[in-house]
Design an enzyme around this catalytic site. Structure first.
Site: not given
Ligand code: NAP
Length: 498
Positions: A20, A185-186, A243, A248, A349
């Site tokens: 990811g 868990d950040h 969530d 948290h 917030k």
């Molecule tokens: P995102 O922006 O949707 O990123 C998902 C990533 O997965 C992308 O790099 C996507 O790239 C890749 N991906 C999707 N399907 C794939 C596949 N079949 N094979 C390989 N790569 C694949 O999501 P995110 O916000 O970064 O979140 C990622 C995780 O962290 C989630 O579980 C989310 O709940 C958790 N999280 C995120 C945050 C935050 O602040 N964003 C905070 C807490 C927790 P491609 O489309 O190029 O494949």
């Protein structure tokens, strides 16, 4: 494990493989945090990052993205170039076995080039539905090394109930033992959350008072001013309970109610946190009705109602607010209500914890009520703490009592040096210090508690007009205030009345 930060001698050697690597989390949180570790000398020569995702980026494109993600930080062009030169991109579909072979070859080449001593961190920054398949392939396609460590870092959400969390955990533990699994868990990386054990266990005044005899109640608020933004798709299924409460809030409850660990070391801390979460009083449906409140925001403050947000069902019953009364049935905290609340589109917030102590047993100053002592942990936006005491009012002709506040705020200079949540957690992963990560048993007991509420709510036939029940900009539904009123209490933090 005692963690000593020594920049001169503490260079960490590791290859990070980020699944990811093109995503939001990687760009907004992971690359800036890795850069901070690099700037401080914890990462130097012997580290590299392989970012993987499906899109066909080149190394050059990826390195440019990495430089962009740190461009708002204090960074020279030379630092940005040197740092980003450690980043490699591998187009990779996590479901494709062959892609793991290419990844292994790249990892081995980088091992020869950078000499990580076999240390690998597999960071799953993507949807949990892929975690099991990644674990399986990483192991069967021999991406793990014999020589160094192989640690897996997993983002939330860890399942959506006990059953799915157990299944997910089994599928990970089949390939990686618990000691190598780091569940993020950040919140646990936040400075003031990390300060809870310090304040509790290094000050005898609190050590002695931290029990049902002296604490009247504890109030935990995680309030957000924003709405669901672009996360509506995920949020519609999760809601505030899953969530925010399962992770948290319950992690914070554990730190506030656990017994003192034998030593401040990961295994000892986890043991006590697990006991506290195991002692959470699990409610039956009637108990849920009496102790939990849910809400959903309607319009207000120029903002639209939740049901009018993009990707939200116009009849949605998803809760954007939760308040509750929790009990931890152990010897020291039995009977102490722990009031929690979290929600979106609230007044402001802020994350804070207010520990409200019981009144002195007798008021020698005569009539009038003394105010209760309150110890507040201010987690964000301005990290610090505050203690409310009673003291003598400066007055000429009468002896009277007034509130006084002892305040400590981490000043701007200290704040600028504070590690952000992810930076601290990534550092801990490299050190093998799992104190700030959730052990599986913690996750299990948290889900067990949350499931009892979710199931009771799902069985309830909520009329459609039950929501919305609070306006944007307020502090949630009236029932959340009434919950404390029933016990003769009130929320100490009331920004809506300011
Ligand atoms: P995102 O922006 O949707 O990123 C998902 C990533 O997965 C992308 O790099 C996507 O790239 C890749 N991906 C999707 N399907 C794939 C596949 N079949 N094979 C390989 N790569 C694949 O999501 P995110 O916000 O970064 O979140 C990622 C995780 O962290 C989630 O579980 C989310 O709940 C958790 N999280 C995120 C945050 C935050 O602040 N964003 C905070 C807490 C927790 P491609 O489309 O190029 O494949």
């Amino acid at each position: 494990m005692k963690v000593v930060r020594n920049k001169m001698t503490n260079e960490q050697k590791a290859l990070f493989i980020i699944f990811g690597g093109t995503g939001d989390l990687a760009q907004r949180k992971l690359y800036p945090s890795l850069f901070n570790l690099y700037k401080q000398g914890y990462l130097k020569k012997h580290f590299a990052v392989v970012g993987t995702a499906r899109r066909p980026w080149t190394n050059e494109r990826y390195q440019e993205i990495v430089r962009n993600s740190i461009s708002g930080m204090e960074v020279t062009a030379q630092q940005a170039n040197e740092f980003s030169s450690h980043f490699y991109y591998q187009s990779h579909n996590v479901n494709d076995t062959e892609h793991y072979e290419t990844l292994r070859k790249l990892a081995d080449e980088l091992e020869n080039k950078y000499e990580f001593e076999g240390n690998r961190v597999f960071y799953f920054a993507m949807s949990p539905q892929f975690f099991a398949t990644i674990c399986q392939h990483v192991k069967t396609q021999e991406l793990v090394t014999e020589k160094g460590y192989n640690r897996v870092v997993i983002e939330k959400p860890f399942g959506h109930d006990v059953k799915s969390a157990c299944e997910l955990n089994d599928s990970i533990n089949k390939y990686f033992p618990e000691k190598d699994v780091y569940r993020i868990d950040h919140y646990l990386g936040k400075e003031m959350i990390q300060s809870i054990p310090a304040l509790r266990f290094s000050n005898n005044i609190f050590n002695a008072l931290w029990n049902y005899r002296y604490i009247d109640n504890i109030q935990i608020t995680l309030s957000e001013a924003l709405g669901v933004e672009e996360r509506a798709g995920y949020y519609e299924n999760a809601g505030a309970l899953r969530d925010m409460v399962q992770n948290h809030i319950l992690q914070t409850v554990a730190l506030l109610t656990m017994n003192a660990p034998t030593m401040y070391a990961d295994e000892d801390i986890r043991k006590e946190k697990i006991s506290a979460l195991k002692a959470l009083r699990v409610y039956d449906p009637e108990g849920v009705k009496q102790n939990f409140v849910r809400g959903q925001y309607g319009p207000g403050n120029g903002q639209v109602a939740y049901r009018e947000e993009n990707q939200v069902d116009p009849h949605s019953q998803t809760e954007t607010f939760v308040a509750g009364r929790i009990f931890v049935d152990n010897m020291s905290m039995a009977g102490v209500p722990i009031y929690i609340r979290t929600g979106k589109r609230l007044t402001k917030k802020e994350t804070r914890i207010d520990v409200v102590f019981k009144n002195a047993p007798y008021n020698v100053f005569g009539h009038g009520k003394l105010k209760r002592n309150i110890l507040s942990f201010k987690v964000e936006p301005n990290p610090g703490m505050e203690l409310r005491l009673n003291g003598k009012k400066v007055d000429f002709d009468q002896y009277s009592i007034q509130s006084m506040h002892l305040r400590h705020e981490h000043g701007e200079e200290i704040q600028s040096k504070m590690p952000v949540g992810y930076e601290k957690l990534l550092y801990d992963v490299l050190q093998g210090d799992s104190a700030s990560f959730s052990h599986w048993d913690e996750v299990y007991y948290s889900w067990r508690f949350v499931d009892s509420i979710r199931q009771a709510w799902d069985q309830e036939n909520l009329p459609e007009d039950a929501f919305p029940n609070y306006a944007c900009g307020s502090m949630g539904p009236k029932a959340a205030t009434d919950l404390l009123k029933e016990d003769g209490n009130k929320w100490h933090f009331r920004p809506d009345e300011a």
